[in-house]
Scaffold this active site. Structure first.
Site: not given
Ligand SMILES: Cc1ncc(COP(=O)(O)O)c(C=O)c1O
Length: 385
Positions: A189-190
């Site tokens: 999710r980064k």
């Protein structure tokens, strides 16, 4: 909650990874090279990240959580020391502190940036305070000038939880170029991912040296120059960990780091378009877009739902999920987790609690299409009508 879509219209995840086509061949090369554990690809990723952030040293590790844990140990913080941090963060921020036997002291946040409120920090300092751990939440840079002034006045360390902040700028300088230590996560999710992974940056050579040892059971020898595995050291010297990153993971990060700027610009464009298209909706508080020399990478796009909205935040999230839109409630505050109330007692953080219970995320990732974007806006408007 499961994301279903009975109308069969569209299913949009909250986040989506994006690899180049060439990554398949690069992965195969590493797998066939005979060197799949920590090796030349990890070193290359460390050099690229140091280059991008401007930090003197970058140390790759297995996760962002491991990065935080090692940062605390590298500073020699010990049992009973206190670390001031926000509670409005992923639980890993506090867990890393507890792994090292330290005590997290939770600080309230600013209601606009959702970052630790520097004006509250000083009220929490005691003779046991050894560090401040600001979290650049969702990539929004913290007020590092004020935080550095406080740390300087009280002679305490700064460990930046920059898990979400690769690509963000503070005063024109990339997050990661720090007078303390900064810790990144490469979870999917980064802004860039290695599947699982993390990186620590610092300008301090002695801290970097300790970090290199701590991630590998106290041993900083490497077979990179000879191409052979080194022998065992006579003495390990310090109690270390296996927090190494593998070359298989690093090659994913190498695929993406050259595109970090492109990804960050794209995320900023999407955030600006969301703000533009939702500006007239009085029941929403939209995220701020920093001005001047600061930049948020918009790792996430978080909005607040005002109390006069026609439905509750949880109802809104359910309705969006049913319509295929990847969303989630805002982060649950750490200080209200039973494992933390047992450890540190009950604290009251009014802003944190408000934001945690009235906020939600919308999908944001560079590959979001115009059609998907329009569908999200249209659906949100309908649901909130
Ligand atoms: C603010 C924050 N800190 C720490 C972490 C931990 O990173 P990782 O999942 O790579 O261990 C995360 C990851 O989601 C995070 O968002």
């Amino acid at each position: 909650m499961v994301c279903t879509n009975p109308e069969g219209i569209m299913k949009i995840p909250i986040a989506k990874t994006q690899f180049s086509d060439r990554v398949d061949a690069e992965l195969v090369k590493v797998v066939r090279s005979g060197w799949v554990a920590q090796g030349p690809k990890v070193k290359e990723l460390e050099e690229k990240l140091a280059g991008y952030t401007g930090a003197r040293h970058a140390v790759a590790v297995s996760t962002g959580t491991a990065a935080l844990h090692l940062a605390i140990l590298a500073y020699g913080l010990t049992e009973g020391d206190e670390v001031i941090m926000p509670s409005f963060s992923f639980i890993a921020t506090a867990n890393a502190v507890v792994y090292a036997g330290l005590r997290p002291v939770f600080c309230d946040i600013d209601p606009v940036t959702y970052n630790i409120d520097p004006d509250v920090i000083e009220t929490l300092i005691t003779e046991r305070t050894r560090a401040i751990m600001p979290v650049h939440q969702f990539g929004m840079p913290c007020d590092m000038t004020k935080i550095a002034q406080i740390a300087g006045r009280h002679d305490i360390k700064i460990i930046e939880d920059a898990a979400c902040a690769l690509g963000s700028l503070y005063n024109g300088v990339p997050i990661g170029k720090t007078t303390g230590i900064a810790c990144f996560s490469f979870h999917p999710r980064k802004t860039i991912t290695t599947a699982e992974g993390g990186m620590i940056t610092t300008d301090d050579i002695s801290v970097a040296d300790r970090l290199f040892r701590l991630r590998n059971h106290g041993d900083n020898s490497s077979g990179l120059s000879t191409g052979k595995s080194p022998g065992f050291p006579d003495q390990y010297g310090i109690l270390g960990f296996n927090y190494r990153m593998s070359d298989v993971h690093a090659v994913l990060g190498l695929d993406q780091i050259d595109r970090l700027e492109e990804f960050t610009v794209s995320r900023n464009n999407i955030a600006a378009r969301y703000n533009e298209r939702l500006r007239d909706m009085d029941c929403l508080q939209l995220p701020v877009i920093p001005e001047d020399n600061d930049r948020c990478n918009f790792q996430s796009y978080l909005l607040r739902l005002r109390s006069d909205a026609p439905l509750s935040r949880d109802e809104l999230v359910s309705r969006l999920l049913v319509r295929g839109i990847g969303t989630k409630q805002g982060i649950p505050p750490i200080h209200l987790q039973s494992i933390y109330t047992e450890k540190v007692g009950r604290v009251r953080l009014p802003v944190t609690e408000e934001v945690a219970y009235d906020s939600f995320f919308l999908p944001i990732f560079p590959a979001l299409t115009d059609r998907e974007f329009d569908y999200i806006i249209g659906t949100l408007r309908k649901v909130l009508a």
